[in-house]
Scaffold this motif. Structure first.
Motif: not given
Length: 322
Positions: A138-145
């Motif tokens: 995942m990209c960082v934003a996807a991992a956050h979500d």
């Protein structure tokens, strides 16, 4: 509010024990079936809850006998959306399981927490994918979500912090730290390493820690490594630098086997508890900031007792303090 959330006591530098290889103990020693290696499913009935409670109480007694602190991680390494869905848990039921896991450890803390043995409860986060392979990233934003809901659930409980274990690449770790910051939860990040001392993604441990700190304002309370033999850690330590001061925790396997070998094994490799304690002591001389110590796959109370004995110089024993 949890008693230790504002100031995690393990940051003061004293020794804190952690537990061992929960899932391998349940599978190989106690005969439980754990679909998808998920221990949180045992919270569904009293027999499973009792097994979990007895497991964690053993480490509370051990910490008391050693005069150390204790970090207890909830049995929720698989209690995130994708794994939960595969096990038949919708979002509401999954949130309930995460809350129940904290409540179980809160009961243990109520019985065993003392000024000499402060007990920190950590909400355990696992990777979205396989803990042994980087796989789909995942990209960082996807991992956050992806991880936000589980962290938000923990933030409404008595958990003092969250810890993300067996992280295989930096972006997921960064997203988790961002999500923890959004929930104002302290967080520890634990990367796993291959036999060459690098993450499964190929990243150097130093680079993963430095990048995570750089992109999150050093929000993580500290870093750990887990699920590899101490000898696999040594190549990573060839690189000097202040990044090593951010390493506070180790939860190693007693087995020398690689991740691929462990994945294919049908028998438990529990190594040698005495030797593991000696290896922890040697690493502690190299990493004096390493003060949160436990085990991972294949380890049990024998291994943690050995680690405690070597690091404290006291005779380790399980059982209530006199």
């Amino acid at each position: 509010m949890s008693p230790y959330r504002k100031r995690l006591p393990q940051l003061a530098g004293r020794l804190f024990l952690a537990d061992a290889g929960l899932e391998t103990v349940l599978l190989f020693q106690q005969g439980f079936t754990l679909p998808s290696f998920a221990s949180f499913v045992l919270l569904q009935d009293e027999h499973g809850r009792e097994a979990l409670r007895n497991y964690f109480e053993g480490y509370a007694r051990l910490a008391q006998s050693q005069g150390t602190g204790l970090v207890l991680d909830t049995p929720t390494w698989r209690a995130n959306p994708d794994w939960g869905q595969a096990l038949g848990y919708d979002a509401l039921r999954l949130a309930d399981a995460n809350r129940d896991a904290v409540a179980l450890l809160a009961d243990v803390r109520a019985a065993y927490d003392t000024p000499a043995t402060p007990i920190v409860i950590s909400g355990n986060l696992g990777p979205r994918g396989d803990g042994y392979r980087a796989g789909h990233r995942m990209c960082v934003a996807a991992a956050h979500d992806y991880h936000l809901a589980q962290i938000a659930t923990f933030s409404g409980t008595e958990a003092d912090m969250v810890s993300a274990f067996t992280m295989t690449y930096p972006d997921e770790a960064i997203g988790i730290v961002d999500a923890a910051a959004a929930c104002e939860m302290p967080v520890a990040i634990s990367f796993t390493l291959e036999t060459d001392g690098r993450l499964p993604s190929g990243d150097a441990l130093s680079e993963a820690i430095l990048r995570t700190d750089a992109e999150t304002g050093s929000y993580a309370a500290y870093y750990m490594v887990n699920c590899m033999h101490p000898s696999h850690f040594e190549p990573a330590l060839a690189e000097k630098g202040p990044w090593r001061e951010r390493l506070h925790g180790l939860r190693a396997n007693a087995s020398h086997r690689s991740h691929a070998e462990l994945d294919e094994s049908t028998e438990l490799d529990d190594g040698n508890p005495e030797t593991l304690g000696e290896e922890y002591l040697a690493l502690h001389k190299t990493l004096p900031h390493m003060n949160v110590v436990g085990g991972c796959c294949g380890t049990d109370e024998r291994h943690i007792a050995s680690i405690a004995r070597h690091l404290t110089g006291r005779a380790a024993r399980a059982g209530p303090s006199p």
